[in-house]
Design an enzyme around this catalytic site. Structure first.
Site, PDB file in Angstrom:
ATOM      1  N   LYS A 177     -30.386 -16.132 -14.444  1.00 25.77           N
ATOM      2  CA  LYS A 177     -29.971 -17.458 -14.930  1.00 25.77           C
ATOM      3  C   LYS A 177     -28.794 -17.911 -14.068  1.00 25.77           C
ATOM      4  CE  LYS A 177     -28.533 -20.870 -17.624  1.00 25.77           C
ATOM      5  NZ  LYS A 177     -27.551 -21.381 -16.645  1.00 25.77           N
TER       6      LYS A 177
ATOM      7  N   GLU B  21     -18.337  -8.779 -15.196  1.00 20.87           N
ATOM      8  CA  GLU B  21     -17.428  -9.008 -14.060  1.00 20.87           C
ATOM      9  C   GLU B  21     -16.710 -10.310 -14.362  1.00 20.87           C
ATOM     10  OE1 GLU B  21     -17.023  -7.121 -11.320  1.00 20.87           O
ATOM     11  OE2 GLU B  21     -18.600  -5.663 -11.687  1.00 20.87           O
TER      12      GLU B  21
ATOM     13  N   CYS C  85     -12.721 -14.730  -7.828  1.00 18.18           N
ATOM     14  CA  CYS C  85     -12.074 -13.935  -8.875  1.00 18.18           C
ATOM     15  C   CYS C  85     -11.041 -12.979  -8.292  1.00 18.18           C
ATOM     16  CB  CYS C  85     -13.126 -13.170  -9.649  1.00 18.18           C
ATOM     17  SG  CYS C  85     -14.131 -12.146  -8.571  1.00 18.18           S
TER      18      CYS C  85
ATOM     19  N   GLU D 148      -5.329 -17.443 -14.772  1.00 14.78           N
ATOM     20  CA  GLU D 148      -6.060 -17.528 -13.503  1.00 14.78           C
ATOM     21  C   GLU D 148      -6.117 -18.992 -13.051  1.00 14.78           C
ATOM     22  OE1 GLU D 148     -10.250 -16.661 -13.881  1.00 14.78           O
ATOM     23  OE2 GLU D 148     -10.288 -15.699 -11.909  1.00 14.78           O
TER      24      GLU D 148
HETATM   25  N1  LIG Z   1     -15.235 -10.355 -11.589  1.00 11.57           N
HETATM   26  C1  LIG Z   1     -16.077 -10.946 -10.779  1.00 11.57           C
HETATM   27  O1  LIG Z   1     -16.781 -10.308 -10.008  1.00 11.57           O
HETATM   28  C2  LIG Z   1     -16.181 -12.442 -10.770  1.00 11.57           C
HETATM   29  C3  LIG Z   1     -16.898 -13.068  -9.758  1.00 11.57           C
HETATM   30  C4  LIG Z   1     -16.996 -14.467  -9.749  1.00 11.57           C
HETATM   31  C5  LIG Z   1     -16.380 -15.207 -10.751  1.00 11.57           C
HETATM   32  N2  LIG Z   1     -15.700 -14.572 -11.714  1.00 11.57           N
HETATM   33  C6  LIG Z   1     -15.002 -15.338 -12.752  1.00 11.57           C
HETATM   34  O2  LIG Z   1     -15.792 -16.450 -13.172  1.00 11.57           O
HETATM   35  C7  LIG Z   1     -14.964 -17.523 -13.577  1.00 11.57           C
HETATM   36  C8  LIG Z   1     -15.401 -18.773 -12.872  1.00 11.57           C
HETATM   37  O3  LIG Z   1     -16.670 -19.110 -13.191  1.00 11.57           O
HETATM   38  P1  LIG Z   1     -17.003 -20.139 -14.356  1.00 11.57           P
HETATM   39  O4  LIG Z   1     -15.801 -20.910 -14.719  1.00 11.57           O
HETATM   40  O5  LIG Z   1     -18.193 -20.882 -13.969  1.00 11.57           O
HETATM   41  O6  LIG Z   1     -17.297 -19.127 -15.534  1.00 11.57           O
HETATM   42  P2  LIG Z   1     -18.184 -19.388 -16.809  1.00 11.57           P
HETATM   43  O7  LIG Z   1     -17.987 -18.194 -17.645  1.00 11.57           O
HETATM   44  O8  LIG Z   1     -17.922 -20.703 -17.407  1.00 11.57           O
HETATM   45  O9  LIG Z   1     -19.670 -19.445 -16.232  1.00 11.57           O
HETATM   46  C9  LIG Z   1     -20.303 -18.342 -15.621  1.00 11.57           C
HETATM   47  C10 LIG Z   1     -21.788 -18.394 -15.924  1.00 11.57           C
HETATM   48  O10 LIG Z   1     -21.985 -18.297 -17.307  1.00 11.57           O
HETATM   49  C11 LIG Z   1     -22.772 -19.369 -17.779  1.00 11.57           C
HETATM   50  N3  LIG Z   1     -22.355 -19.648 -19.145  1.00 11.57           N
HETATM   51  C12 LIG Z   1     -21.422 -20.505 -19.598  1.00 11.57           C
HETATM   52  N4  LIG Z   1     -21.353 -20.451 -20.952  1.00 11.57           N
HETATM   53  C13 LIG Z   1     -22.272 -19.536 -21.339  1.00 11.57           C
HETATM   54  C14 LIG Z   1     -22.693 -19.013 -22.589  1.00 11.57           C
HETATM   55  N5  LIG Z   1     -22.151 -19.429 -23.740  1.00 11.57           N
HETATM   56  N6  LIG Z   1     -23.666 -18.065 -22.608  1.00 11.57           N
HETATM   57  C15 LIG Z   1     -24.220 -17.643 -21.459  1.00 11.57           C
HETATM   58  N7  LIG Z   1     -23.877 -18.089 -20.250  1.00 11.57           N
HETATM   59  C16 LIG Z   1     -22.905 -19.017 -20.189  1.00 11.57           C
HETATM   60  C17 LIG Z   1     -22.523 -20.475 -16.791  1.00 11.57           C
HETATM   61  O11 LIG Z   1     -23.576 -21.405 -16.795  1.00 11.57           O
HETATM   62  C18 LIG Z   1     -22.465 -19.679 -15.519  1.00 11.57           C
HETATM   63  O12 LIG Z   1     -23.764 -19.413 -15.073  1.00 11.57           O
HETATM   64  C19 LIG Z   1     -13.573 -17.110 -13.191  1.00 11.57           C
HETATM   65  O13 LIG Z   1     -12.871 -16.654 -14.298  1.00 11.57           O
HETATM   66  C20 LIG Z   1     -13.798 -15.991 -12.198  1.00 11.57           C
HETATM   67  O14 LIG Z   1     -12.728 -15.110 -12.062  1.00 11.57           O
HETATM   68  C21 LIG Z   1     -15.583 -13.223 -11.753  1.00 11.57           C
HETATM   69  O1  LIG Z   2     -15.490 -14.252  -7.086  1.00 11.44           O
HETATM   70  C1  LIG Z   2     -15.651 -13.075  -7.104  1.00 11.44           C
HETATM   71  C2  LIG Z   2     -16.404 -12.239  -6.123  1.00 11.44           C
HETATM   72  C3  LIG Z   2     -15.688 -12.197  -4.846  1.00 11.44           C
HETATM   73  C4  LIG Z   2     -16.162 -11.122  -3.920  1.00 11.44           C
HETATM   74  O2  LIG Z   2     -17.195 -10.491  -4.124  1.00 11.44           O
HETATM   75  O3  LIG Z   2     -15.455 -10.916  -2.948  1.00 11.44           O
END
Ligand SMILES: NC(=O)c1ccc[n+]([C@@H]2O[C@H](COP(=O)([O-])OP(=O)(O)OC[C@H]3O[C@@H](n4cnc5c(N)ncnc54)[C@H](O)[C@@H]3O)[C@@H](O)[C@H]2O)c1
Ligand SMILES: O=CCCC(=O)O
Length: 496
Positions: A187, A264, A298, A396
């Site tokens: 998804k 993650e 992230c 963040e």
């Molecule tokens: N730790 C990691 O590896 C990593 C990597 C990339 C991003 N991130 C984190 O992601 C965040 C940024 O992304 P974002 O703002 O789009 O995050 P988000 O949680 O809003 O969205 C992430 C995904 O979840 C989906 N989503 C949203 N609400 C949902 C629900 N209720 N149920 C199921 N899916 C849902 C979104 O459509 C999207 O596909 C930041 O906090 C970043 O640090 C973490």
């Molecule tokens: O945003 C998180 C992933 C970043 C990375 O894989 O380096």
């Protein structure tokens, strides 16, 4: 409203541009509802895609469930061949795939191309790991028993992926899942679905059987999709990359099925620069870490802690680097940095900037919205002598605001660095190995990067602790997340 219009990319392989869901090897376009996908740089509509229903998601889960029954018996060597084909296919189509990322996500083409190489490398890595799912042999306490373990694929995996790495955050989950013998329902975020669909096209060309890799699409139904993936008994694992808020929700929803989870989540990376650090290197790497994806990763440095004896010099050197940025449409190959994902992201950065300034931070580079380019373009802002009570010390940013804090002692800076609910990445710069070791051990993070601001690699275990989630992606451990250990005991064997 002013925006810079940049022509739609013309792909060499037009089959990579898809606007339908992909289930059981077929492109599905039957949904009566649709959602629009906008170019974040210009606001123009790129595509209209199906807003699928829960019953269509159920169909995709059923397909993955049925396909698992045969796919799990394919040999690891066969899966390795398909994975290697996928690695090659991504590299052969790298230019097109990078254009798709820049178009839907807004990041600069050079960064998008880097993402494709990174994303593809997970297929290469897990092609090599697939045949190495070793078990153990064990002598139980009863001498007439023997035991051994085998790693088995867990089953159907629901993979919920974010927009910031529209390709790599998918391949980092898909490659180990398919290597282990699992089937997947992906998804993607509704802001960046095209990269997922391009991957589906290449998966098909790489020889994987239909039904192994499925992509479902939804925008407004996303929360219901998340709940269904967590609550379905046919889905055995959910892997999610995104915010801590949504991660917590998915964990709650998964309790009814005790689903195996990988989360993650968000980060709040400290970037610590000791007085003995190579200053030029630290500045260069701070720029690379902080402004990768214009601050939308992230693992981006979220808070820079620079020793009080060098903080002003450091800030001045950082400012001179940032002046060289060329911010513009990601598809324009002369841009070094693209735009933010949407207008909310702009508001968020502005809010944190105002808060820090109101609490006493010094403005080094003002930055801010670049309205002549469009509502999502933002020039980097650098603040120094930021007080510890500024919101950015705890939250963040996910954008191009670079707050620099001052510290004096190792214990003091470790205290600041650990004073957060997050525990994803951290960075330490020093020429003294004793400092590096002491701080690496003391930091409460999943990853500590010493003397480099860029460390991501398929070979390393990537993941966090605390509210940054759990589970590891990439490396030899990445495949474990998609398997379970089965113990087989052979009893009543003859003994001497
Ligand atoms: N730790 C990691 O590896 C990593 C990597 C990339 C991003 N991130 C984190 O992601 C965040 C940024 O992304 P974002 O703002 O789009 O995050 P988000 O949680 O809003 O969205 C992430 C995904 O979840 C989906 N989503 C949203 N609400 C949902 C629900 N209720 N149920 C199921 N899916 C849902 C979104 O459509 C999207 O596909 C930041 O906090 C970043 O640090 C973490
Ligand atoms: O945003 C998180 C992933 C970043 C990375 O894989 O380096």
């Amino acid at each position: 409203m002013t925006t810079v219009k940049f022509p739609r990319p013309i792909l060499k392989n037009s089959k990579l541009l898809r606007s339908s869901a992909y289930v059981n090897g077929k492109w599905l376009n039957s949904s009566s509802n649709t959602f629009k996908l906008n170019d974040p740089a210009s606001g123009e509509v790129i595509e209209e895609l199906p807003e699928q229903s829960i019953s269509e998601l159920d169909d995709a889960i059923d397909v993955a469930y049925e396909t698992f029954k045969t796919y799990k018996y394919t040999t690891p060597r066969q899966r390795a061949t398909w994975l290697r084909n996928m690695f090659n296919a991504m590299n052969n189509n790298a230019d097109d795939l990078a254009n798709i990322i820049s178009w839907e996500n807004g990041k600069a083409y050079s960064e998008a191309l880097g993402e494709i190489k990174y994303a593809a490398s997970y297929f290469e890595w897990f092609a090599e790991e697939a045949p190495r799912m070793y078990g153990t042999t064990i002598q139980p306490s009863n001498p007439s028993n023997k035991a051994f373990t085998m790693r088995q694929p867990i089953g159907v995996c629901g993979l919920i992926c974010p927009w910031n790495f529209p390709s790599a955050m998918i391949t980092r989950k898909v490659a180990p899942a398919l290597a282990a013998g699992c089937t997947v329902v992906v998804k993607p975020d509704s802001q960046t679905p095209l990269s997922a669909l391009a991957l589906a096209q290449l998966i098909e060309e790489s020889g994987f059987p239909p039904g192994v890799f499925n992509v479902v699409l939804s925008s407004k139904n996303t929360p219901e999709f998340g709940a269904r993936l967590c609550e379905s008994r046919k889905v055995k694992k959910v892997s999610f990359t995104g915010s801590t808020r949504v991660g917590k929700l998915l964990m709650k929803q998964s309790s009814s099925t005790l689903k195996k989870l990988s989360l993650e989540l968000g980060g709040n990376a400290p970037f610590i620069v000791f007085e003995d650090a190579d200053l030029e290197l630290a500045v260069e790497q701070a720029v690379a870490s902080k402004f990768r994806g214009l601050g939308q990763t992230c693992v981006c440095a979220n808070r820079l802690y620079v020793h009080s004896s060098i903080i002003d010099k450091f800030a001045e050197m950082l400012a001179s680097k940032v002046e060289n940025f060329v911010i513009g449409p990601g598809l324009d190959k002369s841009s070094t940095h693209g735009c933010l994902i949407n207008a909310d992201a702009v508001t968020k950065v502005e809010t944190y900037t105002k808060d820090a300034i109101a609490k006493g931070a010094k403005v080094v580079v003002k930055g801010g919205p670049i309205t002549k380019l469009g509502p999502t373009f933002y020039a980097p802002c650098i603040l120094s002598h930021v007080p510890q009570n500024a919101r950015v010390s705890k939250e963040e940013i996910f954008g191009p605001l670079c707050p620099i804090f001052s510290f004096d002692t190792l214990d003091e800076v470790v205290g600041y660095a650990n004073d957060t609910v997050f525990g994803l990445a951290s960075y330490v710069f020093s020429k003294n190995i004793n400092n590096l070791m002491a701080v690496s051990e003391a930091l409460e993070n999943g990853m500590v990067s010493c003397n480099t601001g860029l460390f991501s690699d398929a070979a390393i275990p990537f993941g966090g602790v605390d509210e940054s989630g759990f589970g590891r992606e990439g490396s030899l451990h990445g495949i474990e997340e998609y398997t379970f250990i089965k113990t087989v005991i052979l009893g009543n064997l003859p003994t001497k």
